[in-house]
Write an enzyme that holds these catalytic residues in place. Structure first.
Site, PDB file in Angstrom:
ATOM      1  N   GLU A 262       0.810  -1.293  -0.079  1.00 47.93           N
ATOM      2  CA  GLU A 262      -0.135   0.084  -0.079  1.00 47.93           C
ATOM      3  C   GLU A 262       1.025   1.303   0.095  1.00 47.93           C
ATOM      4  O   GLU A 262       1.865   1.165   0.658  1.00 47.93           O
ATOM      5  CB  GLU A 262      -0.907  -0.113   1.139  1.00 47.93           C
ATOM      6  CG  GLU A 262      -1.898  -1.173   1.264  1.00 47.93           C
ATOM      7  CD  GLU A 262      -2.824  -1.014   2.413  1.00 47.93           C
ATOM      8  OE1 GLU A 262      -3.050   0.089   3.134  1.00 47.93           O
ATOM      9  OE2 GLU A 262      -3.605  -2.097   2.720  1.00 47.93           O
ATOM     10  N   HIS A 280      -8.158   0.806   1.120  1.00 51.29           N
ATOM     11  CA  HIS A 280      -8.101   0.791   2.873  1.00 51.29           C
ATOM     12  C   HIS A 280      -9.025   1.764   3.518  1.00 51.29           C
ATOM     13  O   HIS A 280      -8.508   2.781   4.075  1.00 51.29           O
ATOM     14  CB  HIS A 280      -6.421   1.098   3.105  1.00 51.29           C
ATOM     15  CG  HIS A 280      -6.363   0.652   4.368  1.00 51.29           C
ATOM     16  ND1 HIS A 280      -5.123  -0.010   4.983  1.00 51.29           N
ATOM     17  CD2 HIS A 280      -7.100   0.544   5.621  1.00 51.29           C
ATOM     18  CE1 HIS A 280      -5.211  -0.155   6.238  1.00 51.29           C
ATOM     19  NE2 HIS A 280      -6.348  -0.061   6.686  1.00 51.29           N
TER      20      HIS A 280
HETATM   21  N1  NAD Z   1      -9.799  -1.930   6.924  1.00 51.13           N
HETATM   22  C1  NAD Z   1      -9.643  -1.182   7.830  1.00 51.13           C
HETATM   23  O1  NAD Z   1      -9.480   0.161   7.573  1.00 51.13           O
HETATM   24  C2  NAD Z   1      -9.442  -1.522   9.230  1.00 51.13           C
HETATM   25  C3  NAD Z   1      -9.734  -0.917  10.421  1.00 51.13           C
HETATM   26  C4  NAD Z   1     -10.004  -1.221  11.763  1.00 51.13           C
HETATM   27  C5  NAD Z   1      -9.022  -2.653  11.963  1.00 51.13           C
HETATM   28  N2  NAD Z   1      -8.586  -3.355  10.923  1.00 51.13           N
HETATM   29  C6  NAD Z   1      -8.300  -4.623  10.930  1.00 51.13           C
HETATM   30  O2  NAD Z   1      -9.255  -5.702  11.459  1.00 51.13           O
HETATM   31  C7  NAD Z   1      -8.761  -6.633  12.215  1.00 51.13           C
HETATM   32  C8  NAD Z   1      -9.551  -7.023  13.473  1.00 51.13           C
HETATM   33  O3  NAD Z   1      -9.665  -5.990  14.221  1.00 51.13           O
HETATM   34  P1  NAD Z   1     -10.247  -6.065  15.549  1.00 51.13           P
HETATM   35  O4  NAD Z   1     -10.726  -4.744  16.124  1.00 51.13           O
HETATM   36  O5  NAD Z   1     -11.685  -7.061  15.300  1.00 51.13           O
HETATM   37  O6  NAD Z   1      -9.426  -7.047  16.596  1.00 51.13           O
HETATM   38  P2  NAD Z   1      -9.868  -7.897  17.850  1.00 51.13           P
HETATM   39  O7  NAD Z   1      -8.425  -8.006  18.675  1.00 51.13           O
HETATM   40  O8  NAD Z   1     -10.855  -7.429  18.387  1.00 51.13           O
HETATM   41  O9  NAD Z   1      -9.796  -9.414  17.117  1.00 51.13           O
HETATM   42  C9  NAD Z   1      -8.938 -10.208  16.499  1.00 51.13           C
HETATM   43  C10 NAD Z   1      -9.238 -11.660  16.832  1.00 51.13           C
HETATM   44  O10 NAD Z   1      -8.293 -12.193  16.204  1.00 51.13           O
HETATM   45  C11 NAD Z   1      -8.082 -13.410  16.671  1.00 51.13           C
HETATM   46  N3  NAD Z   1      -6.639 -14.075  16.462  1.00 51.13           N
HETATM   47  C12 NAD Z   1      -5.521 -13.713  16.523  1.00 51.13           C
HETATM   48  N4  NAD Z   1      -4.509 -14.422  15.892  1.00 51.13           N
HETATM   49  C13 NAD Z   1      -5.287 -15.534  15.364  1.00 51.13           C
HETATM   50  C14 NAD Z   1      -5.049 -16.682  14.562  1.00 51.13           C
HETATM   51  N5  NAD Z   1      -3.689 -16.829  14.243  1.00 51.13           N
HETATM   52  N6  NAD Z   1      -6.215 -17.316  14.291  1.00 51.13           N
HETATM   53  C15 NAD Z   1      -7.284 -17.135  14.512  1.00 51.13           C
HETATM   54  N7  NAD Z   1      -7.834 -16.026  15.247  1.00 51.13           N
HETATM   55  C16 NAD Z   1      -6.574 -15.151  15.780  1.00 51.13           C
HETATM   56  C17 NAD Z   1      -7.688 -13.001  18.385  1.00 51.13           C
HETATM   57  O11 NAD Z   1      -8.191 -13.960  19.219  1.00 51.13           O
HETATM   58  C18 NAD Z   1      -9.058 -11.926  18.174  1.00 51.13           C
HETATM   59  O12 NAD Z   1     -10.196 -12.605  18.718  1.00 51.13           O
HETATM   60  C19 NAD Z   1      -7.133  -6.357  12.382  1.00 51.13           C
HETATM   61  O13 NAD Z   1      -6.214  -6.839  11.625  1.00 51.13           O
HETATM   62  C20 NAD Z   1      -7.274  -4.703  12.286  1.00 51.13           C
HETATM   63  O14 NAD Z   1      -5.799  -4.151  12.031  1.00 51.13           O
HETATM   64  C21 NAD Z   1      -8.807  -3.009   9.657  1.00 51.13           C
END
Ligand code: NAD
Length: 305
Positions: A262, A280
């Protein structure tokens, strides 16, 4: 009296909440690094986004500083180790964009299922390709949610409301099972999920263990004609393997908000008609921005009691 410096533009509602709580808020949203070093000693808290850099050099001048509030998620612009050494609390607002990201994921799935972006771009080229654009319904299809945290749960809940079956997989499932049950989803192991889904969406953080966690062996385990969404982080879905799976027809469509590179994603991926792309924008809503600002404001108010 608590003095707060807001050094990056944030939604006005957070500033209002801080002022209503009796805090003095100085808005200096274009402050330079040099100016910041001169004035930071006068503040109890700094509220910032990603522009302001709170390096050790700045923080060592911040004698009075007790809290840093990042309106957003990433803390890369803050020397958190040094802040901890100095006993400065660091807050952020990962809960703010959750609904916004989940709505985008639903939009991406609908766009793939009903060819909305292809229909739009062909009409703009003056073409009426009605017969080519027969889609499928989401209702009755099975969605696999990999990573059932804040965003995964919210996507699952919305998918259930659309009539989808939801299978959830998470490494911390023991702590999350009640949320799976609450929305009428099922928790399964990863192989079962991969074998049974029509759509899959990843919501895990990008870690060494999650990098390329959807790659050639995982595509191999899926049915032919699945749809894949990545609105988490580029690199969780292996883009080279995704291209191969799109070529072979294993994957019928992909929707991506995030990319391995990106802001210059692989054109061989982006240019495909069966890949829906957004730059994004997962967290890009007025509500998420307001949430970032009000959530950190409330955390600061609670902290200063
Ligand atoms: N597109 C965007 O602009 C945007 C915005 C916000 C967040 N995000 C991304 O979304 C994702 C999730 O965010 P969130 O706030 O729900 O996070 P969160 O921490 O609430 O949830 C993440 C989940 O992933 C699980 N996890 C971690 N490693 C794992 C694995 N190896 N296998 C299975 N499960 C696993 C954790 O146990 C947790 O429950 C992150 O990657 C974050 O960076 C993207």
């Amino acid at each position: 009296m608590v003095k707060v410096l807001v050094s990056d533009p944030i939604h006005e509602d957070g500033v209002k909440i801080l002022r209503e709580a009796g805090h003095t808020v100085d808005l200096r949203t274009e402050i330079t690094a040099e100016e910041l070093k001169k004035v930071v000693e006068g503040y109890d808290a700094v509220v910032l986004r990603s522009r302001t850099k709170l390096t050790a050099e700045v923080l060592e001048k911040a004698d009075r500083l007790k809290a840093i509030a990042r309106a957003g998620v990433g803390l890369d612009n803050i020397d958190t180790i040094y802040a901890e050494e100095r006993g400065i609390e660091v807050f952020n607002s990962p809960e703010a964009p959750c609904n916004t990201v989940a709505e985008l994921v639903i939009g991406l799935m609908l766009s793939m299922a009903r060819h909305i972006s292809v229909a739009d771009s062909t009409m703009k080229q003056g073409r009426w390709e009605k017969n080519r654009l027969t889609g499928i319904e989401l209702s009755g299809r099975t969605l696999g949610v990999i990573g059932f945290g804040r965003i995964g749960y919210t996507v699952g809940k919305k998918a259930r409301a659309l009539g989808m079956e939801v299978l959830a997989y998470d490494v911390l499932m023991d702590k999350l099972r009640r949320f799976v049950e609450e929305i009428g989803a099922n928790d399964v192991d990863l192989d079962t999920l991969l074998a049974e889904i029509d759509f899959v969406t990843v919501h895990v953080p990008l870690l060494p263990q999650t990098r390329h966690m959807i790659s050639a062996p995982q595509f191999e385990k899926m049915k032919d004609g699945v749809y894949v969404v990545n609105a988490a982080r580029g690199g969780i879905v292996d883009e080279a393997a995704l291209k191969a799976a799109l070529d072979s027809g294993k994957v019928a469509g992909a929707a991506l908000d995030v990319y391995e590179s990106e802001p210059s994603p692989d054109p061989e991926l982006v240019e495909r008609a069966n890949v829906v792309c957004t730059p994004h924008i997962g967290a890009g809503s007025v509500e998420a921005q307001r949430g970032n600002s009000t959530i950190v404001a409330e955390k600061l108010i609670k902290f200063f009691g």
